[in-house]
Design a protein around this motif. Structure first.
Motif, PDB file in Angstrom:
ATOM      1  N   ASP A 179     -11.196   4.055 -25.348  1.00 52.83           N
ATOM      2  CA  ASP A 179     -11.472   4.293 -27.012  1.00 52.83           C
ATOM      3  C   ASP A 179     -12.219   5.853 -26.371  1.00 52.83           C
ATOM      4  O   ASP A 179     -12.791   7.069 -27.249  1.00 52.83           O
ATOM      5  N   VAL A 180     -12.622   5.938 -24.763  1.00 53.11           N
ATOM      6  CA  VAL A 180     -12.609   7.701 -25.329  1.00 53.11           C
ATOM      7  C   VAL A 180     -12.155   8.753 -25.362  1.00 53.11           C
ATOM      8  O   VAL A 180     -12.222   9.471 -25.714  1.00 53.11           O
ATOM      9  N   ILE A 181     -10.979   8.178 -24.687  1.00 50.73           N
ATOM     10  CA  ILE A 181      -9.544   9.304 -25.635  1.00 50.73           C
ATOM     11  C   ILE A 181      -9.534   8.898 -26.777  1.00 50.73           C
ATOM     12  O   ILE A 181      -9.561  10.232 -27.578  1.00 50.73           O
ATOM     13  N   GLY A 182      -9.662   8.662 -27.395  1.00 54.29           N
ATOM     14  CA  GLY A 182      -9.187   8.155 -28.782  1.00 54.29           C
ATOM     15  C   GLY A 182     -10.845   9.315 -29.273  1.00 54.29           C
ATOM     16  O   GLY A 182     -10.284  10.011 -30.194  1.00 54.29           O
ATOM     17  N   ARG A 183     -11.680   9.230 -28.968  1.00 52.65           N
ATOM     18  CA  ARG A 183     -12.510  10.080 -29.251  1.00 52.65           C
ATOM     19  C   ARG A 183     -12.496  11.776 -28.999  1.00 52.65           C
ATOM     20  O   ARG A 183     -13.297  12.110 -29.775  1.00 52.65           O
ATOM     21  N   CYS A 184     -12.320  11.485 -27.514  1.00 46.57           N
ATOM     22  CA  CYS A 184     -11.963  13.465 -27.198  1.00 46.57           C
ATOM     23  C   CYS A 184     -11.063  13.610 -28.373  1.00 46.57           C
ATOM     24  O   CYS A 184     -11.408  14.718 -28.795  1.00 46.57           O
ATOM     25  N   LEU A 185      -9.633  13.246 -28.311  1.00 40.71           N
ATOM     26  CA  LEU A 185      -8.152  13.393 -29.687  1.00 40.71           C
ATOM     27  C   LEU A 185      -9.382  13.440 -30.919  1.00 40.71           C
ATOM     28  O   LEU A 185      -8.837  14.531 -31.252  1.00 40.71           O
TER      29      LEU A 185
ATOM     30  N   GLU B  15     -19.265  13.645 -21.900  1.00 43.37           N
ATOM     31  CA  GLU B  15     -17.841  13.039 -22.316  1.00 43.37           C
ATOM     32  C   GLU B  15     -16.717  13.516 -22.496  1.00 43.37           C
ATOM     33  O   GLU B  15     -15.739  13.080 -21.373  1.00 43.37           O
ATOM     34  N   LEU B  16     -16.902  14.620 -23.312  1.00 46.30           N
ATOM     35  CA  LEU B  16     -15.831  15.155 -23.800  1.00 46.30           C
ATOM     36  C   LEU B  16     -14.743  16.263 -22.086  1.00 46.30           C
ATOM     37  O   LEU B  16     -13.966  16.269 -22.266  1.00 46.30           O
ATOM     38  N   ALA B  17     -16.380  16.738 -22.155  1.00 46.40           N
ATOM     39  CA  ALA B  17     -15.425  17.625 -20.681  1.00 46.40           C
ATOM     40  C   ALA B  17     -15.268  17.009 -19.464  1.00 46.40           C
ATOM     41  O   ALA B  17     -14.281  18.158 -19.317  1.00 46.40           O
ATOM     42  N   PRO B  18     -15.955  15.870 -19.402  1.00 45.03           N
ATOM     43  CA  PRO B  18     -15.256  15.906 -18.138  1.00 45.03           C
ATOM     44  C   PRO B  18     -13.705  14.946 -18.128  1.00 45.03           C
ATOM     45  O   PRO B  18     -12.685  14.659 -17.873  1.00 45.03           O
ATOM     46  N   ALA B  19     -13.612  14.457 -19.692  1.00 49.07           N
ATOM     47  CA  ALA B  19     -12.288  14.143 -19.785  1.00 49.07           C
ATOM     48  C   ALA B  19     -11.658  15.236 -19.602  1.00 49.07           C
ATOM     49  O   ALA B  19     -10.073  14.739 -18.987  1.00 49.07           O
ATOM     50  N   LEU B  20     -11.876  16.138 -20.571  1.00 45.59           N
ATOM     51  CA  LEU B  20     -10.796  17.391 -20.412  1.00 45.59           C
ATOM     52  C   LEU B  20     -10.268  17.779 -19.356  1.00 45.59           C
ATOM     53  O   LEU B  20      -9.510  17.746 -18.773  1.00 45.59           O
ATOM     54  N   GLN B  21     -11.584  17.868 -18.237  1.00 47.17           N
ATOM     55  CA  GLN B  21     -10.907  18.447 -16.785  1.00 47.17           C
ATOM     56  C   GLN B  21     -10.212  17.506 -16.107  1.00 47.17           C
ATOM     57  O   GLN B  21      -9.335  17.975 -15.637  1.00 47.17           O
TER      58      GLN B  21
END
Lengths: 473, 522
Positions: free
Chosen positions: A267-273, A209-215
């Motif tokens: 939710d994904v953005i929230g978890r990553c941040l 989740e984190l790596a693809p989002a940051l990418q």
């Protein structure tokens, strides 16, 4: 003639040796400065001879060092994206595990590194449980290799396996790359040798989740100038090794708008941040490869006496020097002098470990302690001591990095480019800020403090450098 | 065991401050465990791991103060200490300041224009080279430097127009500043270039006593006039003094040199356009058109003072009376002179004067090969020892600083029934022992006393090389020595001459009576 000129000046004496001579001059009110002099190389005649040999080719050495210093300081490391380690890191076979420090065999690995290896094996699915993993680890089927030999760096145990996502750092001036995993946070984490279920789950979440989002965010950003971020962080109380609050905050501020502009779920953005926000050391895994990208641009310059790698595998400390290329100079790693979390003490500590000393090698970390007075207390020091730690490092470095300035030193550039000759001549070892790992796998960080490399690494490097002069000349 | 947990909402401290405070408080007497920290997840876990029950309500912005101790009093003390640590303001001063570590660094910071180097010889060359490369003049006090290194350093210095005084250079006075072993003398118009440290000390002291003064005194080290070194520093020194408007007379204190080097030096002096005095101990006195030559240090000083136009004070002519009186108190069999010197050139000068009247003078550094002392531990007939010889100084400081060896030898010589005179130098000035007379006095009294008890007297003659400006206090030193029965002379030559005449008198020989230097301190 210069001698007659001296007769017209006020005599100002620099005394080295017998203190009485300086005391006599001071008593008469004459200008005198006493040097805090120590025999070069601790008085070892072999080292003295090596220094003399390098002295004879001083012009060549100085020119080579100038080239190295320039490379380190003009390099522009950018965070360009994230990819799977096995896809981008050169020379990484399917069953390769990279680790921190100089080369080390499975049987010689310290507790935290063994733990991290087991965790990585289970994470990759090469084994189903710790017992099987341990069997595989020692079976000869796994290739172990230092991160540094693959354009990479890893904090603490520094274990990198093929599926792990890594930051891609590109030096836009010299065109070389550096890689580093994503920081997992504090407490029980793989880099400290923890491999229980929650640790592996977090790694899977980072991968999934984190790596693809940051990418996605990074793709929108067009690349992030890490040199610029580090420069700002140094003005905000970080030194880029043991304190990364400011760097993490700056990165967070940069990433947040891009993340928000992606198609990702809220939710994904929230978890990553939230993950980045919860981890003061998130930026460490960027300051390290940034330093690595700069230093790799400075490797393999004949005659250069500048250090390009300082790194530890938890048993041994190893350095590399530009003029001797890929060769490691190793010696047993020291214990860290520092503060322990409540409930832990020096007897729990593993010897010095991790590739993070790459920051000091590039002139930040312990060398920029003056920028981060808050953490000098790790060694019981006061704010003025922080300044002294940095000032001392100017003695053993080539020059000042004009990109990384230190407010408390009136914006003097951070001391950059460790010269092996100066280390031996003056007997001043580099200051390294570092975390302290528990010696047993899986327990994690138990403190933080200050450590020095073993002197023998620099002695061996100096002797080898003097040896290269015979071949080159 | 009791415990107390306080939570201060919205009170932020850096985690390092808190860790440090936790450690300090945790070590206090009567305290079993302490945690001072922000209410982060990590700290809450740690709190649990330490067995504390509570604090869970604290958030990341709240400060937790948790202590467990043997009594409420112990916990109160611990919390008070925590308070004190957390409110501490920056203390003044730092335990350690990074000093200047290298010449390169000192030079870059403009910390000086001359490096005074006295580190062991093995390191000295490198340091001297670095100093020169950073355009610092160098006084190289260190010895054990090879002749080849000396030549290389001097070539570098010459190319850069810098002083390289040494190696093994003990004395210099630059711009009125005494360096290492040097006396406090008047500034004036006489410039000295000297290959001998005590030679420079004695000549500068004698010039001062005769009313003259020193512009510069440049040491060169004892080997500068050797063939390989080629007299580079002597010649550069002469040239610098030639150009120096404050210098009106140039003195060169030489060592025996190969003819071509000596010729070069004399030529440079002849062509410098200023009155010059050339001293080589034992050399022929004589005067060329421009260069006067002297065979003793005293003579050198007198010629220089005269050439500088100072009124040369009349020497006090004493003749033999003093020596005859001293000899009269000796008993049969007492006939030899024993010289115990700290200054090498002073020893040489004494030997020269003694052998003119007494013939062979044995020594550890003899004037001729036939006068080599066979056993350094035992004197033979007339003996003069240079106690600054490396063979005596192994493992101990120079005899101008450390009188231990001299005192022991004094007692030894005094017990020899054949000894008539013990002659010694006491060198004052910067660098030297801070109160040599106080060291010498009890021993001198004792040796004289024990000689008297065994029915002999013993003649003690000393030269006190110094001026009233020296830090030891010339008059005090002289009074103390005289109080112990020592005849104190105003020049090394005079003391030696006195000793020679005493020995001559007891031998019944005829003194020449025409040497004018016998000048007891007025």
């Amino acid at each position: 003639m210069g001698i007659t000129e001296l007769f017209n000046q006020k005599l100002r004496v620099i005394n080295l040796g017998v203190p009485l001579f300086a005391a006599d001059l001071a008593q008469q009110g004459h200008a005198v400065t006493e040097l805090d002099w120590n025999p070069p190389g601790g008085g070892d005649p072999r080292l003295l001879a090596a220094l003399e040999k390098l002295e004879k080719v001083k012009d060549k050495v100085d020119a080579a060092n100038r080239q190295v210093f320039l490379a380190i300081t003009i390099a522009q490391p950018f965070l360009e994206g994230i990819a799977r380690a096995g896809d981008v890191i050169p020379g990484m076979g399917e069953r390769t595990l990279l680790h921190a420090g100089p080369p080390v065999a499975w049987k010689d690995m310290c507790g935290p590194m063994r733990g991290a290896v087991l965790g990585a094996i289970i994470y990759e699915g090469w084994a189903g449980n710790p017992a099987e993993a341990e069997k595989l680890a020692g079976s000869g089927e796994i290739a172990y290799s230092p991160c540094h030999e693959h354009d990479s760096v890893g904090p603490m145990a520094g274990v990198v396996s093929t599926s792990m996502p890594v930051f891609i750092i590109y030096n836009r001036v010299h065109g070389n790359y550096a890689y580093c995993t994503i920081n997992e946070g504090l407490g029980r984490v793989l880099r400290y040798g923890a491999y229980r279920q929650e640790v592996l789950e977090r790694l899977k979440w980072i991968e999934g989740e984190l790596a693809p989002a940051l990418q996605q965010a990074l793709a929108l950003s067009g690349g992030i100038d890490l040199r610029g971020l580090i420069a700002q962080a140094l003005h905000m109380g970080d030194e880029g090794h043991n304190r990364n609050k400011a760097g993490t905050s700056l990165l967070f501020r940069l990433l947040a708008p891009y993340l928000a502009r992606t198609e990702l779920e809220r939710d994904v953005i929230g978890r990553c941040l939230a993950f980045i926000n919860s981890n003061d050391h998130f930026f460490l895994n960027l300051s390290m490869p940034a330093a690595k990208a700069c230093l790799d641009a400075a490797g393999d310059v004949p005659y250069s006496t500048m250090v390009t790698v300082m790194s530890r595998n938890g048993s041994e400390f190893g350095i590399r020097v530009s003029g001797t290329g890929k060769r490691w100079f190793t010696a047993p790693a020291n214990q860290v002098n520092g503060l322990y979390f409540p409930g832990y003490s020096a007897k729990d500590a593993n010897p010095d470990i991790g590739d993070s000393a790459i920051t000091e090698t590039a002139g930040i970390g312990g060398f920029a302690m003056a920028a981060a007075p808050a953490i000098v207390q790790f060694v019981g020091g006061s704010a003025p001591d922080a300044l002294e730690y940095s000032k001392l490092m100017y003695n053993i470095t080539y020059g000042e990095n004009s990109a990384y300035t230190i407010p408390a030193l009136d914006f003097r550039g951070s001391p950059t480019g460790i010269d092996v000759r100066k280390v031996i001549e003056l007997g001043i070892l580099p200051n390294i800020n570092t975390g302290i790992a528990h010696k047993d796998p899986g327990i994690g960080q138990v403190g933080a403090g200050l450590v020095k490399p073993p002197r023998q690494c620099f002695e061996a490097a100096l002797l080898a450098l003097a040896g290269t002069v015979d071949i080159l000349d | 065991m009791e415990e107390k947990i306080l939570v201060r909402p919205n009170t932020y401290y850096d985690s390092v401050t808190l860790m440090s405070a936790s450690q300090k408080v945790g070590r206090m007497e009567g305290i079993d465990a302490a945690l001072l920290g922000m209410g982060t997840q990590l700290n809450l876990e740690l709190l649990g791991a330490l067995g504390f029950d509570g604090g869970a309500e604290a958030g990341p912005n709240d400060l937790i103060l948790a202590v467990r101790g043997v009594s409420p009093e112990a916990m109160e003390r611990a919390l008070a200490e925590a308070e004190r640590i957390l409110t501490r303001r920056a203390e003044q001063g730092s335990p350690r300041r990074a000093g200047l570590k290298s010449l390169a660094q000192a030079a870059r910071l403009g910390a000086g224009n001359l490096a005074l180097i006295s580190v062991p010889g093995a390191y000295a060359v490198r340091e001297a080279r670095q100093a020169l490369e950073h355009n610092l003049h160098v006084m190289l006090f260190s010895d054990n430097v090879s002749l080849q290194d000396e030549v290389e350093l001097k070539e570098l210095a010459h190319a850069k127009g810098l002083l390289l005084m040494g190696p093994d250079c003990g004395t210099a006075i630059i711009n009125g500043v005494p360096l290492a072993f040097a006396n406090a003398v008047r500034r004036g118009s006489i410039g000295i270039v000297g290959a001998s440290g005590t030679g420079i000390q004695e000549v500068s002291v004698q010039i001062h006593r005769q009313g003259g003064g020193i512009s510069q005194a440049i040491g060169t080290g004892g080997r500068d006039l050797s063939l390989p070194a080629g007299g580079r520093m002597v010649l550069d020194g002469i040239e610098a003094l030639r150009q120096d408007p404050a210098t009106q007379v140039i003195v060169v204190i030489s060592k025996p040199a190969p003819p071509e080097i000596r010729a070069k030096v004399l030529t440079a002096l002849e062509q410098c356009g200023k009155p010059a005095v050339y001293c080589v101990l034992g050399g022929e006195a004589g005067s060329g058109p421009a260069v006067k030559q002297a065979g003793t240090l005293l003579e050198t000083a007198s010629l220089a003072v005269e050439a500088a136009g100072y009124p040369v004070p009349a020497l006090e002519w004493v003749g033999d009376a003093l020596a005859i009186e001293a000899a009269g108190r000796l008993t049969g069999g007492q006939r030899y002179v024993r010289g115990l010197f700290g200054g090498g050139t002073l020893a040489d000068e004494a030997m020269l004067l003694l052998r003119r009247k007494l013939g062979r003078v044995y020594s550890n550094s003899p004037l001729s090969s036939g006068e080599e002392l066979a056993d350094l531990g035992r004197s033979f007939r007339h003996t003069v020892l240079d106690l600054g010889d490396d063979r005596f100084t192994v493992g101990r400081p120079h005899p101008m600083i450390d009188y231990t060896l001299r005192l022991a030898r004094l007692e030894q010589e005094a017990q020899d029934p054949e000894v008539a005179v013990i002659l010694f130098d006491v060198v004052l000035g910067w660098g030297s022992h801070p109160d040599p007379a106080a060291e010498l006095e009890p021993v001198l009294r004792r040796v004289r006393q024990s000689a008297l008890v065994s029915g002999r007297d013993i003649s003690l003659a000393a030269y006190l090389c110094g001026t009233e400006r020296d830090p030891q206090g010339y008059q005090k030193q002289k009074d103390t020595l005289e109080g112990a029965g020592v005849k104190v002379f105003g020049s090394n030559a005079a003391a030696a001459e006195f000793a020679a005449r005493v020995a001559q008198s007891v031998e019944g020989g005829q003194s020449s009576g025409n040497y004018g230097a016998v000048q007891p301190e007025a």
